[in-house]
Design a protein around this motif. Structure first.
Motif, PDB file in Angstrom:
ATOM      1  N   THR A 163       0.756  -1.208   0.093  1.00  0.00           N
ATOM      2  CA  THR A 163      -0.053   0.232   0.120  1.00  0.00           C
ATOM      3  C   THR A 163       0.879   1.128   0.011  1.00  0.00           C
ATOM      4  OG1 THR A 163      -0.230   0.116   2.475  1.00  0.00           O
ATOM      5  CG2 THR A 163      -2.041  -1.308   1.281  1.00  0.00           C
ATOM      6  N   PHE A 197      -7.843  -1.209  -2.782  1.00  0.00           N
ATOM      7  CA  PHE A 197      -6.911  -1.939  -1.829  1.00  0.00           C
ATOM      8  C   PHE A 197      -6.737  -3.406  -2.041  1.00  0.00           C
ATOM      9  CE2 PHE A 197      -8.103   1.960   0.602  1.00  0.00           C
ATOM     10  CZ  PHE A 197      -7.004   2.434   0.708  1.00  0.00           C
ATOM     11  N   TYR A 240      -4.558   2.745  -5.044  1.00  0.00           N
ATOM     12  CA  TYR A 240      -4.567   2.345  -3.537  1.00  0.00           C
ATOM     13  C   TYR A 240      -3.503   1.246  -3.207  1.00  0.00           C
ATOM     14  CZ  TYR A 240      -8.748   4.938  -3.670  1.00  0.00           C
ATOM     15  OH  TYR A 240      -9.754   5.901  -3.784  1.00  0.00           O
ATOM     16  N   SER A 241      -3.244   0.384  -4.140  1.00  0.00           N
ATOM     17  CA  SER A 241      -2.204  -0.662  -3.908  1.00  0.00           C
ATOM     18  C   SER A 241      -1.471  -0.897  -5.025  1.00  0.00           C
ATOM     19  CB  SER A 241      -2.788  -1.847  -3.276  1.00  0.00           C
ATOM     20  OG  SER A 241      -3.798  -2.254  -4.215  1.00  0.00           O
TER      21      SER A 241
END
Length: 111
Positions: free
Chosen positions: A60, A83, A105-106
């Motif tokens: 992350t 995520f 997000y990731s």
């Protein structure tokens, strides 16, 4: 001692030995560190850098989301819109950067 107790005792002993062996040796993974830096600008405009990030593992962008990512590693990086490294992604080449209009997000590095 009856047979059922002997089998149960043997199974417990074997399980304990296997568990101890796994703890001692560790579990093998394919993850290793990429060479270089993964840089990003967070949603609040703060610049972040991760040096030699782990490859093959979902990561992350610390406590933020990334709006501009620069890949200065020796590997490609998949940038995910959710995520947990799921959903749609963008494949960012080595020495490449994203535009500033998409939020990520990731990520996961790979060779």
């Amino acid at each position: 001692m009856n047979v059922k107790k002997s089998v149960t005792r043997y199974a417990r002993t074997a399980g304990a030995l296997l568990g101890a062996t796994l703890l001692t040796l560790g579990l093998s993974t394919d993850a290793y560190a990429a060479t270089g830096q993964l840089q990003w600008t967070g949603s609040q405009g703060v610049e972040w850098t991760r040096t030699n990030p782990t490859s093959g593992v979902c990561g992350t962008f610390r406590d933020t989301v990334a709006t501009y990512v620069r890949n200065h590693t020796d590997q490609r990086v998949l940038l995910y819109r959710q995520f947990g490294c799921s959903g749609n992604y963008y494949d960012l080449c080595q020495s490449c950067s994203t535009d500033q209009t998409t939020t990520y997000y990731s990520y996961r590095l790979y060779s």
